[in-house]
Design a protein around this motif. Structure first.
Motif, mmCIF file in Angstrom:
data_model
loop_
_atom_site.group_PDB
_atom_site.id
_atom_site.type_symbol
_atom_site.label_atom_id
_atom_site.label_comp_id
_atom_site.label_asym_id
_atom_site.label_seq_id
_atom_site.Cartn_x
_atom_site.Cartn_y
_atom_site.Cartn_z
ATOM 1 N N SER A 63 35.819 43.131 40.092
ATOM 2 C CA SER A 63 34.760 43.407 41.255
ATOM 3 C C SER A 63 35.005 44.894 41.439
ATOM 4 O O SER A 63 33.995 45.339 42.302
ATOM 5 C CB SER A 63 35.370 42.730 42.339
ATOM 6 O OG SER A 63 36.653 43.207 42.646
ATOM 7 N N ARG A 100 40.050 39.039 37.958
ATOM 8 C CA ARG A 100 39.023 38.783 39.019
ATOM 9 C C ARG A 100 38.613 40.063 39.960
ATOM 10 O O ARG A 100 37.549 40.514 40.024
ATOM 11 C CB ARG A 100 39.252 37.716 39.896
ATOM 12 C CG ARG A 100 38.574 36.307 39.259
ATOM 13 C CD ARG A 100 38.242 35.262 40.212
ATOM 14 N NE ARG A 100 39.358 35.000 41.239
ATOM 15 C CZ ARG A 100 40.466 34.159 40.863
ATOM 16 N NH1 ARG A 100 40.579 33.655 39.630
ATOM 17 N NH2 ARG A 100 41.641 33.928 41.601
ATOM 18 N N VAL A 101 39.916 40.446 40.443
ATOM 19 C CA VAL A 101 40.008 41.598 41.461
ATOM 20 C C VAL A 101 39.251 42.919 40.602
ATOM 21 O O VAL A 101 38.673 43.629 41.098
ATOM 22 C CB VAL A 101 41.287 42.034 42.066
ATOM 23 C CG1 VAL A 101 41.269 43.374 42.798
ATOM 24 C CG2 VAL A 101 41.833 40.761 43.004
ATOM 25 N N ALA A 123 41.354 47.977 45.667
ATOM 26 C CA ALA A 123 40.867 46.865 45.451
ATOM 27 C C ALA A 123 42.171 45.778 45.382
ATOM 28 O O ALA A 123 42.327 44.772 45.874
ATOM 29 C CB ALA A 123 40.040 46.442 44.306
#
Ligand SMILES: Nc1ncnc2c1ncn2[C@@H]1O[C@H](COP(=O)(O)OP(=O)(O)OP(=O)(O)O)[C@@H](O)[C@H]1O
Ligand SMILES: [Mg+2]
Length: 360
Positions: free
Chosen positions: A268, A264-265, A303
């Motif tokens: 992004s 998910r990270v 991130a």
């Protein structure tokens, strides 16, 4: 990122340096067999660039070069140098081109000056003009202090530079170099690369470079053509060809990762795609594709850190020209250079072997 000039695209009406259209060449082999060395080869070379011709043994590189330098005639199709047809006007074409064959072409018993004067005289220059030109070229190629030394006593690199100088006595606009650095030590090879870059930049000469060194084509060529079995497989700048392989790879070693969270990270982070998290025991690896891995490293690290994800080594790798060759020629460059019989016996790899090998 590199010091190459971008290949200029057709913006002017000046003729293409090389324009080859649907070229075929059939040789008569032993026992009435026929060898189709070229099967409809079509390509163009913009003026002033370094153009790399790559291909496995027997691909048709030398046949193409021989036709373009008027040493052989095509079975069908057409070829022009600077807009001049090689079959219809071979003498005019020869005035436009210089040719450095694979082996040394200078006389070992003559001095550098004598070799260049001879080359000039063979091109119809007066003795005075040929001498002036010889001395200017020796200086230009860093051989000015060798004027009285027989070429047989030159180093391999010096001799190769003299070969190139000899091909330039009549100031050709297109220079053919067949494997100019084969057999040279790394230092001499680097010196020759410098000369080729200089010729292209300072003299606006178009260089057609045949080479077995992918690194050489990668560093020098503005445009590359890979040929195989007498046809063009793919063409473009080295960067374009590499970019066509779905981008650079970014790899991050992970410590006890939560795969879903990492995914998910990473998803992004702008510019990252094809995100994959591989798990091996308690560690793992994040692999993602991106157009420019070096630019993606910093935001990816930021991130991951912001999300509290523990990670180790981060690496960014660009697809190499080896990857490009494997992808388009269907087999690796090293294997392509095996003798033809061996190469066929081992079969071809699928054209998408690169992607299969990558965990994208
Ligand atoms: N004079 C000739 N007579 C018959 N066949 C030939 C002749 N010259 C070349 N061929 C064949 O034509 C094909 C293309 O050869 P070419 O020499 O153009 O390949 P190449 O790409 O230069 O290979 P290499 O990397 O080995 O120099 C090969 O199958 C070769 O055996
Ligand atoms: Mg050849």
């Amino acid at each position: 990122m590199n010091d190459r000039m971008p290949a200029t695209r057709r913006a002017t009406s000046s003729p293409l340096a090389v324009e080859v259209s649907d070229l075929t060449k059939t040789y008569r082999g032993a026992a009435r067999t026929r060898v189709q060395a070229l099967r409809g080869l079509t390509f163009q070379v913009e003026p002033g660039i370094v153009f790399g011709m790559l291909g496995p043994n027997g691909a048709g590189k030398s046949t193409t070069t021989k036709i373009l330098t008027t040493l052989s005639t095509p079975t069908s199709g057409s070829a022009r140098i600077d807009g001049v047809d090689v079959v219809a006007k071979p003498a005019e074409v020869r005035a436009h081109i210089g040719y450095v064959s694979q082996g040394a072409s200078t006389d070992p018993l003559l001095t550098g000056t004598e070799n260049l004067v001879l080359a000039g005289r063979l091109r119809g220059m007066s003795s005075t003009d040929a001498r002036a030109r010889a001395s200017a070229l020796l200086r230009e190629f860093g051989l000015g202090d060798t004027t009285d030394r027989p070429v047989g006593k030159f180093s391999g690199g010096m001799r190769r530079r003299l070969d190139v100088a000899a091909a330039l006595v009549h100031a050709p606009r297109v220079l053919f170099l067949d494997e100019p650095t084969t057999g040279l030590d790394p230092e001499s090879r680097a010196a020759m690369w410098g000369e080729i870059r200089r010729l292209s930049a300072e003299r606006a000469i178009t260089v057609i470079l045949t080479t077995h060194y992918l690194e050489e084509a990668d560093r020098l060529a503005d445009d590359i053509m890979i040929i195989d079995r007498g046809t063009k497989v793919v063409g473009g700048s080295p960067d374009e060809l590499k970019a066509s392989l779905n981008g650079d790879a970014l790899r991050v070693a992970l410590v006890e990762p939560d795969a879903d969270r990492v995914r998910r990270v990473a998803a992004s982070v702008p510019g990252l795609r094809n995100v994959v998290v591989e798990l091996q025991g308690t560690s793992g690896q994040l692999i993602a594709r991106t157009d420019d891995a070096s630019a993606a490293v910093a935001p990816a690290i930021a991130a991951l850190e912001a999300a509290g994800i523990v990670f180790g080594a981060v690496s960014a790798s660009r697809p190499s020209l080896d990857d490009v060759y494997l992808h388009y020629a269907g087999r690796s460059f090293d294997r392509s250079d095996a003798p033809a019989g061996q190469e066929q016996a081992s079969g071809s790899e699928p054209a998408n072997a690169v992607e299969k090998g990558q965990a994208a």
